[in-house]
Design a protein around this motif. Sequence first.
Motif, PDB file in Angstrom:
ATOM      1  N   ALA A 152       0.740  -1.245   0.004  1.00 10.24           N
ATOM      2  CA  ALA A 152      -0.054  -0.185  -0.231  1.00 10.24           C
ATOM      3  C   ALA A 152       0.643   1.224  -0.153  1.00 10.24           C
ATOM      4  CB  ALA A 152      -0.230   0.357   1.373  1.00 10.24           C
ATOM      5  N   HIS A 153       2.406   1.013   0.054  1.00  4.69           N
ATOM      6  CA  HIS A 153       2.858   2.277   0.622  1.00  4.69           C
ATOM      7  C   HIS A 153       4.300   2.644  -0.972  1.00  4.69           C
ATOM      8  CE1 HIS A 153       2.492   2.024   4.645  1.00  4.69           C
ATOM      9  NE2 HIS A 153       2.199   2.928   4.766  1.00  4.69           N
ATOM     10  N   ALA A 154       3.941   1.531  -1.805  1.00  5.53           N
ATOM     11  CA  ALA A 154       4.096   1.524  -3.232  1.00  5.53           C
ATOM     12  C   ALA A 154       3.464   2.959  -3.921  1.00  5.53           C
ATOM     13  CB  ALA A 154       3.477   0.464  -3.733  1.00  5.53           C
ATOM     14  N   ALA A 155       4.255   3.596  -5.044  1.00  4.93           N
ATOM     15  CA  ALA A 155       4.087   4.575  -5.283  1.00  4.93           C
ATOM     16  C   ALA A 155       3.168   4.350  -6.252  1.00  4.93           C
ATOM     17  CB  ALA A 155       5.496   4.984  -6.354  1.00  4.93           C
ATOM     18  N   GLU A 156       2.534   5.546  -6.329  1.00  7.41           N
ATOM     19  CA  GLU A 156       1.346   5.143  -7.428  1.00  7.41           C
ATOM     20  C   GLU A 156       1.517   4.585  -8.798  1.00  7.41           C
ATOM     21  OE1 GLU A 156      -1.330   8.556  -7.234  1.00  7.41           O
ATOM     22  OE2 GLU A 156      -1.495   8.682  -5.393  1.00  7.41           O
ATOM     23  N   ASN A 157       0.442   4.548  -9.465  1.00  4.95           N
ATOM     24  CA  ASN A 157       0.601   3.875 -10.300  1.00  4.95           C
ATOM     25  C   ASN A 157       0.513   4.578 -12.319  1.00  4.95           C
ATOM     26  OD1 ASN A 157       2.002   0.974  -9.960  1.00  4.95           O
ATOM     27  ND2 ASN A 157       0.023   0.587  -9.422  1.00  4.95           N
ATOM     28  N   ALA A 158      -0.440   6.293 -11.134  1.00  2.00           N
ATOM     29  CA  ALA A 158      -0.170   6.993 -12.555  1.00  2.00           C
ATOM     30  C   ALA A 158       0.839   7.417 -13.285  1.00  2.00           C
ATOM     31  CB  ALA A 158      -1.062   8.293 -11.499  1.00  2.00           C
ATOM     32  N   PRO A 159       0.030   7.434 -15.163  1.00  2.00           N
ATOM     33  CA  PRO A 159       0.922   7.238 -15.569  1.00  2.00           C
ATOM     34  C   PRO A 159       1.833   8.798 -15.060  1.00  2.00           C
ATOM     35  CG  PRO A 159      -1.182   8.244 -16.420  1.00  2.00           C
ATOM     36  CD  PRO A 159      -1.367   7.939 -15.228  1.00  2.00           C
ATOM     37  N   GLY A 160       3.119   8.827 -15.486  1.00  2.00           N
ATOM     38  CA  GLY A 160       4.209   9.739 -15.252  1.00  2.00           C
ATOM     39  C   GLY A 160       4.537   9.636 -14.067  1.00  2.00           C
ATOM     40  N   SER A 161       4.362   8.523 -13.426  1.00  2.00           N
ATOM     41  CA  SER A 161       4.401   8.582 -11.712  1.00  2.00           C
ATOM     42  C   SER A 161       5.691   7.953 -11.525  1.00  2.00           C
ATOM     43  CB  SER A 161       3.672   7.772 -11.504  1.00  2.00           C
ATOM     44  OG  SER A 161       3.467   6.249 -11.736  1.00  2.00           O
ATOM     45  N   LEU A 162       6.456   8.310 -10.317  1.00  2.00           N
ATOM     46  CA  LEU A 162       7.883   7.384  -9.916  1.00  2.00           C
ATOM     47  C   LEU A 162       7.486   5.833 -10.027  1.00  2.00           C
ATOM     48  CD1 LEU A 162      10.473   7.542  -8.777  1.00  2.00           C
ATOM     49  CD2 LEU A 162       9.713   7.050  -6.456  1.00  2.00           C
ATOM     50  N   HIS A 163       6.648   5.258 -10.440  1.00  2.00           N
ATOM     51  CA  HIS A 163       6.084   3.425 -10.355  1.00  2.00           C
ATOM     52  C   HIS A 163       6.350   3.849 -12.102  1.00  2.00           C
ATOM     53  CE1 HIS A 163       4.733  -0.372 -11.667  1.00  2.00           C
ATOM     54  NE2 HIS A 163       4.387  -0.262 -10.206  1.00  2.00           N
ATOM     55  N   ASP A 164       6.033   4.559 -12.750  1.00  2.00           N
ATOM     56  CA  ASP A 164       6.094   4.356 -14.320  1.00  2.00           C
ATOM     57  C   ASP A 164       7.712   4.979 -14.331  1.00  2.00           C
ATOM     58  OD1 ASP A 164       3.975   3.969 -14.223  1.00  2.00           O
ATOM     59  OD2 ASP A 164       3.203   5.694 -15.173  1.00  2.00           O
ATOM     60  N   THR A 165       8.738   5.514 -14.068  1.00  2.00           N
ATOM     61  CA  THR A 165       9.476   5.349 -14.278  1.00  2.00           C
ATOM     62  C   THR A 165      10.323   4.682 -14.534  1.00  2.00           C
ATOM     63  OG1 THR A 165       9.331   8.552 -14.568  1.00  2.00           O
ATOM     64  CG2 THR A 165      11.556   7.364 -13.573  1.00  2.00           C
ATOM     65  N   VAL A 166      10.502   3.700 -13.452  1.00  2.00           N
ATOM     66  CA  VAL A 166      10.481   2.988 -12.776  1.00  2.00           C
ATOM     67  C   VAL A 166      10.740   1.637 -13.768  1.00  2.00           C
ATOM     68  CG1 VAL A 166      12.070   1.327 -10.557  1.00  2.00           C
ATOM     69  CG2 VAL A 166      11.532   3.798 -10.451  1.00  2.00           C
ATOM     70  N   ALA A 167       9.125   1.198 -13.727  1.00  2.00           N
ATOM     71  CA  ALA A 167       9.383   0.331 -14.462  1.00  2.00           C
ATOM     72  C   ALA A 167       9.868   0.483 -15.435  1.00  2.00           C
ATOM     73  CB  ALA A 167       8.119   0.132 -14.459  1.00  2.00           C
ATOM     74  N   ALA A 168      10.467   1.566 -16.329  1.00  2.00           N
ATOM     75  CA  ALA A 168      10.308   1.975 -17.722  1.00  2.00           C
ATOM     76  C   ALA A 168      11.810   1.303 -17.745  1.00  2.00           C
ATOM     77  CB  ALA A 168      10.280   4.164 -18.607  1.00  2.00           C
ATOM     78  N   LEU A 169      12.203   1.900 -16.710  1.00  6.44           N
ATOM     79  CA  LEU A 169      14.119   1.727 -16.227  1.00  6.44           C
ATOM     80  C   LEU A 169      14.615   0.182 -16.393  1.00  6.44           C
ATOM     81  CD1 LEU A 169      14.665   4.385 -13.497  1.00  6.44           C
ATOM     82  CD2 LEU A 169      15.994   4.483 -15.898  1.00  6.44           C
ATOM     83  N   ASP A 170      13.472  -0.536 -15.255  1.00 10.97           N
ATOM     84  CA  ASP A 170      13.644  -1.822 -15.606  1.00 10.97           C
ATOM     85  C   ASP A 170      13.447  -2.729 -16.370  1.00 10.97           C
ATOM     86  OD1 ASP A 170      13.420  -3.797 -12.919  1.00 10.97           O
ATOM     87  OD2 ASP A 170      12.394  -4.799 -14.401  1.00 10.97           O
ATOM     88  N   HIS A 171      12.234  -2.392 -17.273  1.00 13.93           N
ATOM     89  CA  HIS A 171      12.007  -2.791 -18.982  1.00 13.93           C
ATOM     90  C   HIS A 171      13.929  -2.670 -19.178  1.00 13.93           C
ATOM     91  CE1 HIS A 171      11.007  -2.925 -23.329  1.00 13.93           C
ATOM     92  NE2 HIS A 171      10.441  -3.700 -22.392  1.00 13.93           N
ATOM     93  N   ASP A 172      13.833  -1.261 -20.031  1.00 17.28           N
ATOM     94  CA  ASP A 172      15.445  -0.966 -20.856  1.00 17.28           C
ATOM     95  C   ASP A 172      16.614  -1.505 -20.055  1.00 17.28           C
ATOM     96  OD1 ASP A 172      13.350   0.433 -22.283  1.00 17.28           O
ATOM     97  OD2 ASP A 172      13.693   2.611 -21.399  1.00 17.28           O
ATOM     98  N   MET A 173      16.890  -1.456 -18.591  1.00 18.01           N
ATOM     99  CA  MET A 173      18.032  -2.649 -17.987  1.00 18.01           C
ATOM    100  C   MET A 173      17.925  -3.863 -18.475  1.00 18.01           C
ATOM    101  SD  MET A 173      20.308  -2.383 -14.433  1.00 18.01           S
ATOM    102  CE  MET A 173      18.094  -3.010 -14.128  1.00 18.01           C
ATOM    103  N   PHE A 174      16.754  -4.303 -18.453  1.00 17.59           N
ATOM    104  CA  PHE A 174      16.995  -5.953 -18.993  1.00 17.59           C
ATOM    105  C   PHE A 174      16.240  -5.990 -20.108  1.00 17.59           C
ATOM    106  CE2 PHE A 174      16.434  -6.014 -14.586  1.00 17.59           C
ATOM    107  CZ  PHE A 174      17.794  -6.872 -13.961  1.00 17.59           C
ATOM    108  N   ASP A 175      16.063  -5.659 -20.725  1.00 20.80           N
ATOM    109  CA  ASP A 175      16.298  -5.650 -21.800  1.00 20.80           C
ATOM    110  C   ASP A 175      17.444  -5.699 -22.562  1.00 20.80           C
ATOM    111  OD1 ASP A 175      14.872  -5.759 -24.980  1.00 20.80           O
ATOM    112  OD2 ASP A 175      16.224  -3.490 -25.783  1.00 20.80           O
ATOM    113  N   SER A 176      17.979  -4.271 -22.434  1.00 20.42           N
ATOM    114  CA  SER A 176      19.621  -4.629 -22.537  1.00 20.42           C
ATOM    115  C   SER A 176      20.479  -6.094 -21.900  1.00 20.42           C
ATOM    116  CB  SER A 176      20.524  -3.677 -22.479  1.00 20.42           C
ATOM    117  OG  SER A 176      20.230  -3.139 -20.954  1.00 20.42           O
ATOM    118  N   PHE A 177      20.140  -6.582 -21.161  1.00 20.78           N
ATOM    119  CA  PHE A 177      20.226  -7.361 -20.201  1.00 20.78           C
ATOM    120  C   PHE A 177      20.236  -8.690 -20.935  1.00 20.78           C
ATOM    121  CE2 PHE A 177      19.604 -11.256 -17.910  1.00 20.78           C
ATOM    122  CZ  PHE A 177      20.634 -11.651 -17.488  1.00 20.78           C
TER     123      PHE A 177
END
Length: 162
Positions: free
Chosen positions: A19-44
């Motif tokens: 419940a204390h996780a960052a919100e999933n709204a567009p442009g949120s910290l969650h979206d930023t980190v999710a994009a980082l995770d995706h891109d980092m592991f796409d290269s992996f």
Amino acid sequence: MNSKLLYLPLLFALSLPAAHAAENAPGSLHDTVAALDHDMFDSFNHCSDPAQLARHASYFDPAVEFYHDTGGVTWTREAMLANTRKNACGNYTRQLLPGTLQVFPIKDFGAIARGQHRFCDLKGEHCDGVADFVIIWRLREGQWQATRVLSYAHRANTEPTN
């Protein structure tokens, strides 16, 4: 300073409820980190290509600490990449398990990402392993980099893979 005190924020973050996780709204910290995770592991996932391995390296601080429950600890980006090159590239890919990524802000620093991922064998095209992870992301001068990574609780995958 007592070295045990340095790990208290990490232990606290591991115990935070979803419940204390960052919100999933567009442009949120969650979206930023999710994009980082995706891109980092796409290269992996394509790291047998030297350009993709270099791209993967760019996501990590030069002094990254990587804690792997079965592989041990590395203290630098170069050591971590040497292990990646030797053990992962061309052998398996990593997939984030849907719905498991949680993101927690770190005031004036960045974010904590926590979730589960599975590893899929490229040769046999099956996903045998699952693990939990924590990544500490730092935002400095507009660039995000992973400073600490924990990959732990490696176990057999009991879920069907698509």
